[in-house]
Design an enzyme around this catalytic site. Sequence first.
Site, short mmCIF file in Angstrom:
data_model
loop_
_atom_site.label_atom_id
_atom_site.label_comp_id
_atom_site.label_asym_id
_atom_site.label_seq_id
_atom_site.Cartn_x
_atom_site.Cartn_y
_atom_site.Cartn_z
CD GLU A 97 44.02 54.25 38.65
OE1 GLU A 97 43.73 53.08 38.72
OE2 GLU A 97 43.15 54.40 39.94
CD1 TRP A 125 41.67 34.61 46.40
CD2 TRP A 125 43.36 34.31 45.11
NE1 TRP A 125 43.38 33.98 46.83
CE2 TRP A 125 43.87 34.23 46.65
CE3 TRP A 125 44.10 35.00 44.34
CZ2 TRP A 125 45.71 34.18 46.51
CZ3 TRP A 125 45.48 34.97 44.08
CH2 TRP A 125 45.81 33.86 45.31
CD1 TRP A 136 39.51 29.08 49.31
CD2 TRP A 136 38.01 30.46 48.89
NE1 TRP A 136 40.11 30.33 49.06
CE2 TRP A 136 39.13 31.13 49.72
CE3 TRP A 136 37.20 30.83 48.05
CZ2 TRP A 136 39.75 32.48 49.06
CZ3 TRP A 136 37.39 32.70 48.06
CH2 TRP A 136 38.36 33.53 48.86
CD1 TRP A 150 46.14 53.06 41.56
CD2 TRP A 150 46.85 50.92 43.64
NE1 TRP A 150 45.66 53.33 42.73
CE2 TRP A 150 45.71 51.70 43.96
CE3 TRP A 150 46.80 49.68 44.08
CZ2 TRP A 150 45.24 51.51 44.96
CZ3 TRP A 150 46.72 49.28 45.11
CH2 TRP A 150 45.57 50.16 45.67
CD1 TRP A 207 43.20 38.33 39.50
CD2 TRP A 207 40.90 37.87 40.28
NE1 TRP A 207 41.67 38.06 38.58
CE2 TRP A 207 40.90 38.09 39.05
CE3 TRP A 207 39.60 37.49 41.38
CZ2 TRP A 207 39.31 37.50 37.89
CZ3 TRP A 207 38.16 36.77 40.70
CH2 TRP A 207 38.39 36.86 39.53
CG ASN A 220 40.04 48.85 37.13
OD1 ASN A 220 40.32 48.07 37.57
ND2 ASN A 220 40.05 50.18 38.00
C1 LIG Z 1 40.58 41.17 38.80
C2 LIG Z 1 41.34 42.34 38.58
C3 LIG Z 1 42.49 41.77 37.63
C4 LIG Z 1 43.47 42.94 36.85
N1 LIG Z 1 44.73 41.99 36.39
C5 LIG Z 1 45.39 42.89 35.63
C6 LIG Z 1 46.08 42.12 34.84
O1 LIG Z 1 46.46 41.29 34.41
N2 LIG Z 1 47.01 43.12 33.86
C7 LIG Z 1 46.77 44.65 34.13
O2 LIG Z 1 47.37 45.32 33.32
N3 LIG Z 1 45.94 45.24 35.01
C8 LIG Z 1 45.13 44.21 35.37
N4 LIG Z 1 44.30 44.65 36.16
C9 LIG Z 1 43.90 46.58 36.62
C10 LIG Z 1 43.21 47.10 36.14
O3 LIG Z 1 41.80 46.62 35.28
C11 LIG Z 1 44.02 47.40 34.20
O4 LIG Z 1 45.41 47.71 34.45
C12 LIG Z 1 43.38 48.62 33.78
O5 LIG Z 1 41.81 48.10 33.10
C13 LIG Z 1 43.80 48.35 32.13
O6 LIG Z 1 42.55 49.48 31.23
P1 LIG Z 1 43.37 50.53 30.58
O7 LIG Z 1 44.70 50.47 30.08
O8 LIG Z 1 42.63 51.60 29.97
O9 LIG Z 1 43.68 51.91 32.23
P2 LIG Z 1 43.86 53.15 32.41
O10 LIG Z 1 42.74 53.37 33.49
O11 LIG Z 1 44.14 54.28 31.09
O12 LIG Z 1 45.06 53.26 33.01
C14 LIG Z 1 46.61 53.29 33.09
C15 LIG Z 1 47.11 52.35 33.05
O13 LIG Z 1 47.69 52.14 34.70
C16 LIG Z 1 47.99 51.00 35.02
N5 LIG Z 1 46.70 50.57 35.67
C17 LIG Z 1 45.52 50.90 36.04
N6 LIG Z 1 44.71 50.97 37.15
C18 LIG Z 1 45.44 50.10 37.77
C19 LIG Z 1 45.72 48.66 38.58
N7 LIG Z 1 44.46 48.72 39.37
N8 LIG Z 1 46.28 48.15 39.02
C20 LIG Z 1 47.76 47.99 38.42
N9 LIG Z 1 47.80 48.83 37.04
C21 LIG Z 1 46.58 49.80 37.34
C22 LIG Z 1 47.92 49.94 33.74
O14 LIG Z 1 49.24 50.00 33.27
C23 LIG Z 1 46.78 51.18 32.85
O15 LIG Z 1 47.61 50.87 31.14
C24 LIG Z 1 43.15 44.19 37.27
C25 LIG Z 1 42.31 44.36 37.79
C26 LIG Z 1 41.64 43.85 38.85
C27 LIG Z 1 39.94 44.50 39.53
#
Ligand SMILES: Cc1cc2nc3c(=O)[nH]c(=O)nc-3n(C[C@H](O)[C@H](O)[C@H](O)COP(=O)(O)OP(=O)(O)OC[C@H]3O[C@@H](n4cnc5c(N)ncnc54)[C@H](O)[C@@H]3O)c2cc1C
Length: 452
Positions: free
Chosen positions: A261, A345, A292, A264, A368, A327
């Site tokens: 993650e 989007w 759209w 990502w 997105w 997420n």
């Molecule tokens: C439509 C959409 C919009 C999003 N917008 C953002 C946003 O503005 N900022 C943001 O930080 N994340 C975003 N995410 C990714 C993800 O949802 C969040 O990072 C995650 O939910 C944060 O919770 P956590 O720290 O508990 O994640 P954990 O599951 O604990 O993951 C650890 C870290 O990994 C990174 N990470 C995890 N999943 C993703 C991912 N899909 N993409 C990029 N990094 C990821 C984050 O830094 C996160 O803190 C988005 C996802 C979607 C589907």
Amino acid sequence: MKPVIVWFRQDLRLADNPALRAAAATGAPLICLFVLDDQTPGDWKWGGASRWWLHHSLCSLDKSLDGNLVLRRGDGAKIVKSLVKETGAEAVFWNRCYEPFAVERDKALKAELAVQSFNGALLHEPWALTTKTGGKPFRVFTPFWKAMRMLEVDKPHPAPGKLHHHSVKSDALKSWKLLPTRPNWAKGFVDWTPGEKAAQDALYDFLDDVGEYGTARDLPDRDGTSRLSPHLHWGEISPRQVWHAIKARHAGHGSETFLKELGWREFCAQLLFHNPELPDKPLDQRFVKFKWRKSEKDFGAWTQGQTGIPIVDAGMHQLWQTGWMHNRVRMIVASLLIKHLGIHWREGERWFWDTLVDADLASNSANWQWVAGCGADAAPFFRIFNPVLQGKKFDPRGVYVRRFVPELNIVPDQYIHNPWEAPQPPANYPQPIVDLAKGRDRALKAFRALKA
Ligand SMILES: Cc1cc2nc3c(=O)[nH]c(=O)nc-3n(C[C@H](O)[C@H](O)[C@H](O)COP(=O)(O)OP(=O)(O)OC[C@H]3O[C@@H](n4cnc5c(N)ncnc54)[C@H](O)[C@@H]3O)c2cc1C
């Protein structure tokens, strides 16, 4: 000795902060600066929830700096240049930001001032990894991750010892009015504590759970994820600290899934760096012509969690109430907006930008586009989440839905994700604003028209 400036941006911490460390090592008195710049980012200036976080994070940073944080408001480049003039500062130190407007501004400043810049935000620079064939930036995650996993991640450094400050006039944080007044929409943000200490605590709390992360991460009713995203976004903790702490835990599959993650996060950052138009334009050019739908009514129902589709409404309420959304649910709500409702989007991206405490230009735009099927390595457009089945799979007893949509408390588990089919649907909950089967067909038709 002349002072040097440390320009804090998205690195609101003392530990493993390479710019601060290098500046302190010069022995010169420090001017620790933060600029509230609403001009340089243009349309992408901080949204409401980000401002809430920023206020508290700056309070915390100021405390760590014994009250020596210097606050200025205005155009970042102009402010730094005038502060150099005002104080005779010999050099400016900062950790790099990778948003397109920041890259441009910083490049120009480097040509005029003595600057030392560092990587404090990412595990690797966004230009560090390229494809084997062609040496191009990656657009597909799996090979990117394979290449990234081979690289060593630098070990984090502790905070520097006692800092010596140069006294400079500062704005009062309160005068920036970053917090909401009336209505106080942030009153539900009670589970968040911005700041470096809280970020470290969140990491150490999560270390006990990382073994379960592989399965728990998909279940929105559990506290199965780290909730580090706003801390990472604001740089209250460095990704190197997180990476090494998780690795040292040796929690097998859980650790590896979590590190991916972080992969990502890096992937999104390099996508934005190499595709500066990512927040506004589809990477897949075919989607420029996509037809759209415009519907203020449907978009309003989506933002307010009044779509009549429980998992979607629960997610939108979680977002509004807490500034964060799980997420799995982010993917479901985004899919409903883009596909079943046919709304651009970018509308959803904007709403998230304003309401998420972790709003991050790279991660938000890339995700997105990923859900919309128009990004790099995106889920294909025709793969359309069914929110009822998603709810049944990931929130089988409706614990999450009931927490955020209490009107559904009386609905039996069997109908919690499709209450309109219950023998007695709750009177105070809306009917679905879209027929899911028809919405899906409409989306597929629009997609087919694109290919024709
Ligand atoms: C439509 C959409 C919009 C999003 N917008 C953002 C946003 O503005 N900022 C943001 O930080 N994340 C975003 N995410 C990714 C993800 O949802 C969040 O990072 C995650 O939910 C944060 O919770 P956590 O720290 O508990 O994640 P954990 O599951 O604990 O993951 C650890 C870290 O990994 C990174 N990470 C995890 N999943 C993703 C991912 N899909 N993409 C990029 N990094 C990821 C984050 O830094 C996160 O803190 C988005 C996802 C979607 C589907």
